[in-house]
Design a protein around this motif. Sequence first.
Motif, PDB file in Angstrom:
ATOM      1  N   LEU A  61      61.547  52.820  57.444  1.00  0.00           N
ATOM      2  CA  LEU A  61      62.427  53.760  57.300  1.00  0.00           C
ATOM      3  C   LEU A  61      62.576  53.939  55.699  1.00  0.00           C
ATOM      4  O   LEU A  61      62.331  53.306  55.146  1.00  0.00           O
ATOM      5  CB  LEU A  61      63.536  53.374  57.863  1.00  0.00           C
ATOM      6  N   ALA A  62      62.661  55.247  55.320  1.00  0.00           N
ATOM      7  CA  ALA A  62      63.122  55.542  53.876  1.00  0.00           C
ATOM      8  C   ALA A  62      62.355  55.266  52.953  1.00  0.00           C
ATOM      9  O   ALA A  62      62.681  54.607  52.130  1.00  0.00           O
ATOM     10  CB  ALA A  62      64.661  55.281  53.799  1.00  0.00           C
ATOM     11  N   ALA A  63      60.976  55.713  53.117  1.00  0.00           N
ATOM     12  CA  ALA A  63      60.200  55.722  51.913  1.00  0.00           C
ATOM     13  C   ALA A  63      60.611  56.234  50.689  1.00  0.00           C
ATOM     14  O   ALA A  63      60.482  55.797  49.552  1.00  0.00           O
ATOM     15  CB  ALA A  63      58.627  56.224  52.317  1.00  0.00           C
ATOM     16  N   PHE A  64      61.106  57.480  51.287  1.00  0.00           N
ATOM     17  CA  PHE A  64      62.003  58.424  50.043  1.00  0.00           C
ATOM     18  C   PHE A  64      63.312  58.578  50.780  1.00  0.00           C
ATOM     19  O   PHE A  64      63.428  58.802  51.937  1.00  0.00           O
ATOM     20  CB  PHE A  64      61.131  59.628  49.754  1.00  0.00           C
ATOM     21  N   LYS A  65      64.149  58.572  49.720  1.00  0.00           N
ATOM     22  CA  LYS A  65      65.537  58.855  50.310  1.00  0.00           C
ATOM     23  C   LYS A  65      66.076  60.535  50.483  1.00  0.00           C
ATOM     24  O   LYS A  65      67.036  60.795  51.067  1.00  0.00           O
ATOM     25  CB  LYS A  65      66.582  58.493  49.276  1.00  0.00           C
ATOM     26  N   ALA A  66      64.915  61.401  49.817  1.00  0.00           N
ATOM     27  CA  ALA A  66      65.337  62.868  49.900  1.00  0.00           C
ATOM     28  C   ALA A  66      64.192  63.513  50.543  1.00  0.00           C
ATOM     29  O   ALA A  66      62.928  62.813  50.591  1.00  0.00           O
ATOM     30  CB  ALA A  66      65.533  63.429  48.398  1.00  0.00           C
ATOM     31  N   THR A  67      64.197  64.624  50.865  1.00  0.00           N
ATOM     32  CA  THR A  67      62.701  65.620  51.474  1.00  0.00           C
ATOM     33  C   THR A  67      62.285  66.053  50.426  1.00  0.00           C
ATOM     34  O   THR A  67      60.886  66.675  50.675  1.00  0.00           O
ATOM     35  CB  THR A  67      63.458  66.587  52.377  1.00  0.00           C
ATOM     36  N   SER A  96      60.211  46.933  49.566  1.00  0.00           N
ATOM     37  CA  SER A  96      61.709  47.445  49.640  1.00  0.00           C
ATOM     38  C   SER A  96      61.940  48.393  48.350  1.00  0.00           C
ATOM     39  O   SER A  96      62.818  49.224  48.320  1.00  0.00           O
ATOM     40  CB  SER A  96      62.675  46.490  49.962  1.00  0.00           C
ATOM     41  N   LYS A  97      61.189  48.191  46.985  1.00  0.00           N
ATOM     42  CA  LYS A  97      61.671  49.030  46.034  1.00  0.00           C
ATOM     43  C   LYS A  97      60.636  50.237  45.614  1.00  0.00           C
ATOM     44  O   LYS A  97      61.084  51.191  45.136  1.00  0.00           O
ATOM     45  CB  LYS A  97      61.497  48.154  44.739  1.00  0.00           C
ATOM     46  N   PHE A  98      59.420  49.968  45.910  1.00  0.00           N
ATOM     47  CA  PHE A  98      58.554  51.012  45.593  1.00  0.00           C
ATOM     48  C   PHE A  98      57.855  51.829  46.655  1.00  0.00           C
ATOM     49  O   PHE A  98      57.075  51.386  47.513  1.00  0.00           O
ATOM     50  CB  PHE A  98      57.329  50.141  44.477  1.00  0.00           C
ATOM     51  N   SER A  99      57.822  53.230  46.548  1.00  0.00           N
ATOM     52  CA  SER A  99      57.130  54.035  47.226  1.00  0.00           C
ATOM     53  C   SER A  99      56.108  55.105  46.484  1.00  0.00           C
ATOM     54  O   SER A  99      56.731  55.475  45.548  1.00  0.00           O
ATOM     55  CB  SER A  99      58.049  54.848  48.228  1.00  0.00           C
ATOM     56  N   PHE A 100      54.926  55.384  47.222  1.00  0.00           N
ATOM     57  CA  PHE A 100      54.252  56.321  46.385  1.00  0.00           C
ATOM     58  C   PHE A 100      53.648  57.288  47.371  1.00  0.00           C
ATOM     59  O   PHE A 100      53.262  57.011  48.505  1.00  0.00           O
ATOM     60  CB  PHE A 100      53.060  55.462  45.597  1.00  0.00           C
ATOM     61  N   GLN A 101      53.261  58.562  46.891  1.00  0.00           N
ATOM     62  CA  GLN A 101      52.676  59.457  47.918  1.00  0.00           C
ATOM     63  C   GLN A 101      51.622  60.392  46.949  1.00  0.00           C
ATOM     64  O   GLN A 101      51.947  60.662  45.774  1.00  0.00           O
ATOM     65  CB  GLN A 101      53.670  60.301  48.645  1.00  0.00           C
ATOM     66  N   VAL A 102      50.682  61.113  47.679  1.00  0.00           N
ATOM     67  CA  VAL A 102      49.626  61.709  47.202  1.00  0.00           C
ATOM     68  C   VAL A 102      49.513  62.888  48.290  1.00  0.00           C
ATOM     69  O   VAL A 102      49.475  62.810  49.297  1.00  0.00           O
ATOM     70  CB  VAL A 102      48.456  61.045  46.888  1.00  0.00           C
ATOM     71  N   ALA A 159      44.617  71.804  44.629  1.00  0.00           N
ATOM     72  CA  ALA A 159      45.627  70.978  43.687  1.00  0.00           C
ATOM     73  C   ALA A 159      45.843  69.519  44.285  1.00  0.00           C
ATOM     74  O   ALA A 159      45.492  69.516  45.446  1.00  0.00           O
ATOM     75  CB  ALA A 159      46.754  71.875  43.395  1.00  0.00           C
ATOM     76  N   LEU A 160      46.456  68.762  43.443  1.00  0.00           N
ATOM     77  CA  LEU A 160      46.654  67.515  43.960  1.00  0.00           C
ATOM     78  C   LEU A 160      47.978  67.023  43.090  1.00  0.00           C
ATOM     79  O   LEU A 160      48.100  67.261  41.979  1.00  0.00           O
ATOM     80  CB  LEU A 160      45.420  66.438  43.384  1.00  0.00           C
ATOM     81  N   SER A 161      48.853  66.495  43.921  1.00  0.00           N
ATOM     82  CA  SER A 161      50.156  65.816  43.330  1.00  0.00           C
ATOM     83  C   SER A 161      50.258  64.369  43.632  1.00  0.00           C
ATOM     84  O   SER A 161      49.759  63.966  44.866  1.00  0.00           O
ATOM     85  CB  SER A 161      51.337  66.820  43.948  1.00  0.00           C
ATOM     86  N   GLY A 162      50.989  63.834  42.840  1.00  0.00           N
ATOM     87  CA  GLY A 162      51.384  62.374  43.103  1.00  0.00           C
ATOM     88  C   GLY A 162      52.946  62.273  42.845  1.00  0.00           C
ATOM     89  O   GLY A 162      53.118  62.689  41.647  1.00  0.00           O
ATOM     90  N   ALA A 163      53.380  61.425  43.488  1.00  0.00           N
ATOM     91  CA  ALA A 163      54.831  61.150  43.105  1.00  0.00           C
ATOM     92  C   ALA A 163      55.092  59.598  43.459  1.00  0.00           C
ATOM     93  O   ALA A 163      54.650  59.314  44.550  1.00  0.00           O
ATOM     94  CB  ALA A 163      55.528  62.135  43.941  1.00  0.00           C
TER      95      ALA A 163
END
Length: 322
Positions: free
Chosen positions: A53-59, A186-192, A224-228
């Motif tokens: 659950l909740a890899a990120f807190k917002a959409t 529990s602290k770190f999430s990453f997306q591409v 394009a490519l994004s990373g967050a």
Amino acid sequence: MKKIIIVLTFLCLAAGLKAQQKPTTPSKSDSKQTSADSLLNAMSTDDKHQDVLAAFKATRLIFSPTTETVKKKNLNFLVIHRFGDMATSEAGAKTLYGLDRVQDVYIGFEYGITDNLNVDFGRSTIGQLIELGLKYAVLHQTVDNSSPVAITLVGDYGVRPYGDFQSYAERNSFLGQAIISRKFSSKFSFQVAPIYVYSNTPLVYDENNVAIPDIPSSAKGFFALSGAARYKITTHMSIVADYEHSFSSYRTGANGFSDPLGFGIEVETGGHVFTLNITNANSISQINTLSSTRQDFGRGQFRLGFTISRMFDFNHGDKAKY
């Protein structure tokens, strides 16, 4: 920065390809389990297959949407601001470090048709761009790594209802992306996310948000490519970072373009998620940030921005799942 994004992408994909261990052959002592033991083991197995659950807190973070979706019969209301330059010769104290000059404002809504399917609507000040989009979560990360990543697909349609266009088709822009995320701890999430943007009339806006004329037709479509990333520092506060790069032969440093880059602090307060950020990009919509970002941190062209996300639950008193 490009090399960092590429390395992190491979790390994320490598985690997805990690081989799962085969179950060991049960011993005789294991075969003599009581019915209570069997029930507990079954419950434990079910827990392991639960979604992370909740890899990120917002959409969405600063520019990028995340793999998170608004749950069924929930409505997410978004208010996003970008202010003026903080450190150019025209800025500084005389503009209260950009707060006197609003560059872009976005008002948007995201509604959960199902837990995995959202319909989105919003409007940006820059280009008077109206956007309608669909967001679908096709895969969720699980606790036992049977699904090591989450994948969400996003499709956006943008139209500029005002301006000097010869036909309705010339007003249209399109964006599609596949967002791949992993919650590493529990602290770190990453997306591409690989992205494709196409505009029937390619538009680029200058520092004053005025459209630049004579954009080559070859600039209509590009990848394009994004990373967050998000790093949790307290129960309700996280640090977020967002980066985008356009693979366009026209949108290069030689032609005065820059990659959008932003850093921020995200605070969760019950039904609200508030993000305060600093970025070089004037615009908010990804169609605009990927097509038009010409501001550079090195020239003092960075600005304060914020996002307010407020969730409303229409499940008739049922506890929201988001």
